[in-house]
Design a protein around this motif. Sequence first.
Motif, short mmCIF file in Angstrom:
data_model
loop_
_atom_site.label_atom_id
_atom_site.label_comp_id
_atom_site.label_asym_id
_atom_site.label_seq_id
_atom_site.Cartn_x
_atom_site.Cartn_y
_atom_site.Cartn_z
N ALA A 393 -20.89 -31.77 29.57
CA ALA A 393 -20.87 -30.60 28.69
C ALA A 393 -19.91 -30.91 27.56
CB ALA A 393 -20.40 -29.38 29.45
N ILE A 394 -20.38 -30.72 26.33
CA ILE A 394 -19.51 -30.93 25.17
C ILE A 394 -19.28 -29.56 24.54
CG2 ILE A 394 -19.32 -31.99 22.89
CD1 ILE A 394 -20.87 -34.35 23.95
N ILE A 395 -18.01 -29.22 24.37
CA ILE A 395 -17.66 -27.90 23.85
C ILE A 395 -17.05 -28.09 22.47
CG2 ILE A 395 -16.27 -25.85 24.23
CD1 ILE A 395 -16.25 -26.65 27.21
N ASP A 396 -17.64 -27.45 21.48
CA ASP A 396 -17.14 -27.58 20.12
C ASP A 396 -16.12 -26.47 19.86
OD1 ASP A 396 -16.84 -28.30 17.54
OD2 ASP A 396 -18.76 -27.53 16.83
N GLU A 397 -14.95 -26.85 19.35
CA GLU A 397 -13.92 -25.88 19.00
C GLU A 397 -13.39 -25.12 20.19
OE1 GLU A 397 -11.96 -25.42 16.61
OE2 GLU A 397 -12.91 -26.90 15.38
N GLN A 398 -12.51 -25.78 20.87
CA GLN A 398 -11.87 -25.28 22.08
C GLN A 398 -11.35 -23.85 22.02
OE1 GLN A 398 -10.19 -27.04 24.86
NE2 GLN A 398 -8.98 -25.32 25.44
N HIS A 399 -10.69 -23.45 20.90
CA HIS A 399 -9.93 -22.22 21.04
C HIS A 399 -10.78 -20.98 21.21
CE1 HIS A 399 -9.88 -23.53 16.77
NE2 HIS A 399 -10.55 -22.43 16.66
N ARG A 400 -12.11 -21.13 21.12
CA ARG A 400 -12.94 -19.95 21.40
C ARG A 400 -13.36 -19.95 22.87
NH1 ARG A 400 -15.41 -19.12 15.80
NH2 ARG A 400 -13.58 -19.79 14.67
N PHE A 401 -12.86 -20.93 23.62
CA PHE A 401 -13.38 -21.21 24.94
C PHE A 401 -12.27 -21.25 25.94
CE2 PHE A 401 -17.26 -22.77 26.70
CZ PHE A 401 -18.14 -22.47 25.68
N GLY A 402 -12.24 -20.32 26.90
CA GLY A 402 -11.14 -20.32 27.86
C GLY A 402 -11.38 -21.33 28.97
N VAL A 403 -10.32 -21.56 29.76
CA VAL A 403 -10.41 -22.47 30.90
C VAL A 403 -11.45 -21.95 31.88
CG1 VAL A 403 -9.15 -23.42 32.86
CG2 VAL A 403 -8.04 -23.19 30.64
N SER A 404 -11.52 -20.62 32.02
CA SER A 404 -12.45 -20.04 33.01
C SER A 404 -13.89 -20.36 32.62
CB SER A 404 -12.27 -18.53 33.09
OG SER A 404 -12.43 -17.99 31.80
N GLN A 405 -14.16 -20.41 31.29
CA GLN A 405 -15.52 -20.74 30.88
C GLN A 405 -15.80 -22.21 31.13
OE1 GLN A 405 -14.57 -18.87 27.15
NE2 GLN A 405 -16.55 -17.86 27.15
N ARG A 406 -14.76 -23.05 31.01
CA ARG A 406 -14.96 -24.46 31.33
C ARG A 406 -15.33 -24.59 32.80
NH1 ARG A 406 -10.11 -26.48 28.11
NH2 ARG A 406 -9.18 -27.21 30.01
N MET A 407 -14.67 -23.79 33.65
CA MET A 407 -14.94 -23.83 35.09
C MET A 407 -16.39 -23.42 35.37
SD MET A 407 -12.23 -24.74 36.60
CE MET A 407 -10.47 -24.68 36.76
N GLU A 408 -16.81 -22.37 34.67
CA GLU A 408 -18.15 -21.83 34.86
C GLU A 408 -19.19 -22.90 34.54
OE1 GLU A 408 -20.44 -17.89 33.27
OE2 GLU A 408 -18.28 -18.03 32.98
N LEU A 409 -18.90 -23.67 33.49
CA LEU A 409 -19.79 -24.77 33.12
C LEU A 409 -19.90 -25.74 34.27
CD1 LEU A 409 -19.17 -25.99 29.53
CD2 LEU A 409 -21.32 -25.95 30.75
N GLY A 410 -18.74 -25.97 34.91
CA GLY A 410 -18.71 -26.90 36.04
C GLY A 410 -19.67 -26.47 37.12
N SER A 411 -19.85 -25.16 37.27
CA SER A 411 -20.71 -24.68 38.36
C SER A 411 -22.20 -24.88 38.03
CB SER A 411 -20.43 -23.21 38.64
OG SER A 411 -20.79 -22.46 37.51
N LYS A 412 -22.51 -25.15 36.76
CA LYS A 412 -23.92 -25.38 36.39
C LYS A 412 -24.44 -26.72 36.90
CE LYS A 412 -25.05 -21.80 33.93
NZ LYS A 412 -26.02 -20.92 34.54
N GLY A 413 -23.57 -27.70 36.93
CA GLY A 413 -23.99 -29.00 37.45
C GLY A 413 -23.15 -29.20 38.68
N HIS A 414 -23.26 -30.35 39.34
CA HIS A 414 -22.43 -30.50 40.53
C HIS A 414 -21.00 -30.69 40.11
CE1 HIS A 414 -26.05 -30.35 42.67
NE2 HIS A 414 -26.55 -31.34 41.95
N ALA A 415 -20.79 -31.58 39.16
CA ALA A 415 -19.43 -31.85 38.73
C ALA A 415 -19.54 -32.37 37.32
CB ALA A 415 -18.82 -32.90 39.64
N VAL A 416 -19.59 -31.42 36.41
CA VAL A 416 -19.87 -31.80 35.03
C VAL A 416 -18.64 -32.43 34.38
CG1 VAL A 416 -20.55 -30.86 32.80
CG2 VAL A 416 -21.50 -29.91 34.88
#
Length: 696
Positions: A393-416
Amino acid sequence: MSGRPEILFPLFGALTKLEGIGPKSAQILEGVGVVKPLDVLMTLPLSGVDRHRRASIREVAAPSVATVEVTVGDHHPPRTRGRPYRVQVEDAETSFQLVFFHARGDYLQKLLPTGQKRIVSGKVEIFDGIAQIVHPDHVLPVAEAEEIPPFEPVYPLHAGITQKAMWKATRSALGLMPDLPEWIDPALKTREGWPDWADAMRNVHSPQATSDLSPHAPARERLAYDELMAHQLTLALARAATRKAKGVASHATGALSKKVLASLPYKPTGAQQRAFAEIAADLATPLRMNRLLQGDVGSGKTLVALMALLDVVEAGGQGVMMAPTEILARQHMDGLRPLADSAGVVLEILTGRDKGAARAAKLKALADGTINILVGTHAVFQKDIAFKDLRLAIIDEQHRFGVSQRMELGSKGHAVDVLVMTATPIPRSLALAQYGDMDVSVLDEKPPGRTPVQTALVSSSRLDEVVAKLRHAVAEGRQAYWVCPLVEESEVVDMTAAEERFKRLRASLGEGVVGLVHGQMPHAEKDAAMARFVAGETKVLVATTVIEVGVNVPNASIMMIEHADRFGLAQLHQLRGRVGRGAAASSCLLIYQPPLSESGRRRLEILRETEDGFRISEEDLAMRGAGDVIGTAQSGIPRFRIADLERQAGQMAVAQSDARALLNDDPKLETARGKAARTLLWLMEQDKAIRLISVG
């Protein structure tokens, strides 16, 4: 990790146990976050007063502090109300007066008995040709002279707490200090000549000279390092926890990315190749990647991102690229699709606009793996979206994106694997403070084919000339941005500033030439206004800072920034980066309201001198301080009590590599130094870190 080590209990006790702190003072101190003896120790003196004994006040140049032994002479009580009470005294060489306002005679007779010797210390001033000390700071019998420190620390104060009380409280807190086991790497400590923790604390609270108050004094450096080390240990533990989550190794020969590179008219820069190699190495390990790709405006982050996505696709997985807004998602899509086609890779976009059958078809193609790379907004988080094998997962412009959303992305794949891209160059010390749990790749070269932007400063009194030039440029087919500042953080006023400017420009440039976007517009309207500008229908776009990030209109070659003096350096640099993207020579006008403050002028001049975002960010840090550069409120940058990120920046990198090395050798912190490091985490109240070790 059962709980706080017993050795630290005294430092976490009640404030009222300290000498000089009664219930009332304790209440005042608690109001400013000083709630335990440790907090008193962490409140370092700001400056100091030289109170070395002198033979006579003649040895100092007034006005300054002198400490002398005097013989007390006559008392002169005031003849009328409101006049001062004066006491004549004599030192070894001269006589002078001690002056008291609203004083009680009987008290002063006791304090300064005529004919006796006393030590007095205070500021000597000359008034009407006579030397005097008004309200001496200290008056003591000669036998008690030891009570006056030769160099007295001056503490930051709060109403109702005196320097005397702080002096007593710190002495008493110093008495509670345990000797703690050493957590600093012995070689580093020897090399820097740092004292032990308790000695360092004693030193900073008993400075012997002004040099002891400098951030570069060994005792202060050591205590700052402890704070940075605790912070970096916490981040390193978080990083270790992320990496423990098993990832998928994506091995690629680079065949797909080679096809894309072959189709490009230019070679990638050295920085791009280096960043790509770092990312590819991460993808090939079974550990989760958590990397930050930091690149200046136009340094070519998108190409690096695409190469990473292609490696994952080649290895049989899928990738997703997330942008903060639909406009940016479409832009990525337009830029990437021809490149993906050249490699024979299927790239699709999914946004909130996709409805019904079209959406259902995309979801099916994602689930069965037909779509290799998905570009989208946070709409890709919705529950009904499933990937066949999401790996990156590539996230453009971090500051609009919290750590919790990064975690949620992780749940979409096994270990993104996660790659975050930011176009905000941050000084290295701050990048480490904010993203220390991530590995960082930096793009610090510009790809060929970008024209430098000419930057000029113009006073707002010449606005008519500016508009006339703009009319001329528009007639030649050029496009321009006109940015209005946020006023007083009020969106309504901000909207009016932009709307007013829009009306005026429309009146002088003509209907249909000028567009408007601001934060208060409905999404669809904003998108439509942007789309008209991108398509070249409107020639001038009046905007608030919504356009700061990412918009790519190669034909736009003029950037006007009104009230440029109200913007931060980093923001001005980002805005300027919106032009200079095409072949046309581009310009940026910084319109300011005279008179400019000294720092305002310096800020605008730095922009005129350089386009190097990293240099600009270092200057910004030096001028504004760490909290402001990133807007501490939302930045996740901790507030350090001793460490000074501007002056001790180099220490952050040392602390990071030290913390990572320690965890590498001792992941559970069980060796002697590991246990000492646990004590440090408790001392610095890094509870999060402590939970991470106990889980591990």
